[in-house]
Scaffold this motif. Structure first.
Motif, PDB file in Angstrom:
ATOM      1  N   TYR A   1      36.218  97.645  51.173  1.00 17.96           N
ATOM      2  CA  TYR A   1      37.217  98.666  50.872  1.00 17.96           C
ATOM      3  C   TYR A   1      36.660  99.890  50.148  1.00 17.96           C
ATOM      4  N   MET A   2      35.373  99.912  49.892  1.00 16.34           N
ATOM      5  CA  MET A   2      34.774 101.061  49.201  1.00 16.34           C
ATOM      6  C   MET A   2      35.032 102.385  49.927  1.00 16.34           C
ATOM      7  N   PRO A   3      34.926 102.443  51.253  1.00 16.92           N
ATOM      8  CA  PRO A   3      35.198 103.726  51.920  1.00 16.92           C
ATOM      9  C   PRO A   3      36.620 104.239  51.659  1.00 16.92           C
ATOM     10  N   GLU A   4      37.599 103.347  51.576  1.00 14.63           N
ATOM     11  CA  GLU A   4      38.972 103.762  51.303  1.00 14.63           C
ATOM     12  C   GLU A   4      39.112 104.323  49.890  1.00 14.63           C
ATOM     13  N   VAL A   5      38.422 103.713  48.940  1.00 11.59           N
ATOM     14  CA  VAL A   5      38.481 104.196  47.561  1.00 11.59           C
ATOM     15  C   VAL A   5      37.790 105.552  47.458  1.00 11.59           C
ATOM     16  N   ARG A   6      36.661 105.706  48.109  1.00 12.16           N
ATOM     17  CA  ARG A   6      35.976 107.005  48.108  1.00 12.16           C
ATOM     18  C   ARG A   6      36.850 108.070  48.752  1.00 12.16           C
ATOM     19  N   ALA A   7      37.500 107.731  49.868  1.00 13.49           N
ATOM     20  CA  ALA A   7      38.379 108.692  50.548  1.00 13.49           C
ATOM     21  C   ALA A   7      39.536 109.116  49.643  1.00 13.49           C
ATOM     22  N   ALA A   8      40.105 108.173  48.918  1.00 12.74           N
ATOM     23  CA  ALA A   8      41.194 108.491  47.994  1.00 12.74           C
ATOM     24  C   ALA A   8      40.690 109.390  46.871  1.00 12.74           C
ATOM     25  N   ALA A   9      39.502 109.121  46.363  1.00 14.39           N
ATOM     26  CA  ALA A   9      38.924 109.950  45.305  1.00 14.39           C
ATOM     27  C   ALA A   9      38.693 111.380  45.807  1.00 14.39           C
ATOM     28  N   ILE A  10      38.239 111.502  47.029  1.00 19.57           N
ATOM     29  CA  ILE A  10      38.019 112.833  47.616  1.00 19.57           C
ATOM     30  C   ILE A  10      39.335 113.587  47.716  1.00 19.57           C
ATOM     31  N   GLU A  11      40.382 112.918  48.179  1.00 20.93           N
ATOM     32  CA  GLU A  11      41.696 113.553  48.261  1.00 20.93           C
ATOM     33  C   GLU A  11      42.179 113.983  46.880  1.00 20.93           C
ATOM     34  N   LEU A  12      41.946 113.142  45.884  1.00 16.05           N
ATOM     35  CA  LEU A  12      42.351 113.491  44.520  1.00 16.05           C
ATOM     36  C   LEU A  12      41.566 114.680  43.987  1.00 16.05           C
ATOM     37  N   GLN A  13      40.294 114.783  44.340  1.00 14.80           N
ATOM     38  CA  GLN A  13      39.514 115.944  43.904  1.00 14.80           C
ATOM     39  C   GLN A  13      40.057 117.206  44.577  1.00 14.80           C
ATOM     40  N   HIS A  14      40.362 117.124  45.859  1.00 17.57           N
ATOM     41  CA  HIS A  14      40.916 118.281  46.568  1.00 17.57           C
ATOM     42  C   HIS A  14      42.259 118.698  45.972  1.00 17.57           C
ATOM     43  N   ALA A  15      43.006 117.735  45.428  1.00 15.61           N
ATOM     44  CA  ALA A  15      44.298 118.016  44.791  1.00 15.61           C
ATOM     45  C   ALA A  15      44.144 118.489  43.348  1.00 15.61           C
ATOM     46  N   GLY A  16      42.906 118.488  42.833  1.00 15.72           N
ATOM     47  CA  GLY A  16      42.643 118.957  41.485  1.00 15.72           C
ATOM     48  C   GLY A  16      42.954 117.951  40.393  1.00 15.72           C
ATOM     49  N   LYS A  17      43.065 116.676  40.749  1.00 16.12           N
ATOM     50  CA  LYS A  17      43.406 115.645  39.760  1.00 16.12           C
ATOM     51  C   LYS A  17      42.188 114.960  39.152  1.00 16.12           C
ATOM     52  N   VAL A  18      41.103 114.868  39.920  1.00 12.54           N
ATOM     53  CA  VAL A  18      39.869 114.264  39.428  1.00 12.54           C
ATOM     54  C   VAL A  18      38.690 115.122  39.858  1.00 12.54           C
TER      55      VAL A  18
END
Length: 82
Positions: free
Chosen positions: A41-58
Motif C-alpha cells: 500500500y505504499m504507492p497509495e500513501v505516497r499518492a495521497a501525500a502528493i495530493e496533500l502537497q498539491h492542496a497545500g496541506k503538507v
C-alpha cells in the motif's frame, strides 16, 4: 482496503501530531492502516501525500528540502504545513 480519504486523514493527523518542525515517514502511515502487507500500500500513501502537497496541506521532503512531486525517487518525509 482503506479509501484515499482515510489515508489522507491519517497523514494529516499523524503529521499534525508530530508538529510543524518534525516529519513523518510514509511507512508510519501505511503500517498504522495496513498492518498486514503494508508494503503493498505504499504507492497509495505516497499518492495521497502528493495530493496533500498539491492542496497545500503538507510538504514532502528529501534530505530536509521540499521536492518536486513529479520526480520522487527514494525515501521521502512528510511535514504538516504551518
Amino acid at each position: 482496503m482503506r479509501n484515499q480519504d482515510q489515508i489522507s486523514n491519517t497523514i494529516v493527523s499523524m503529521a499534525t501530531e508530530r508538529g510543524v518542525d518534525k516529519t513523518i515517514c510514509p511507512s508510519d502511515v501505511v503500517r498504522a492502516l495496513f498492518y498486514k502487507d503494508w508494503r503493498r500500500y505504499m504507492p497509495e500513501v505516497r499518492a495521497a501525500a502528493i495530493e496533500l502537497q498539491h492542496a497545500g496541506k503538507v510538504v514532502i521532503t528529501q534530505k530536509g528540502e521540499m521536492i518536486d512531486t513529479d520526480h520522487i525517487k527514494g525515501p521521502i518525509r512528510i511535514r504538516i504545513v504551518k
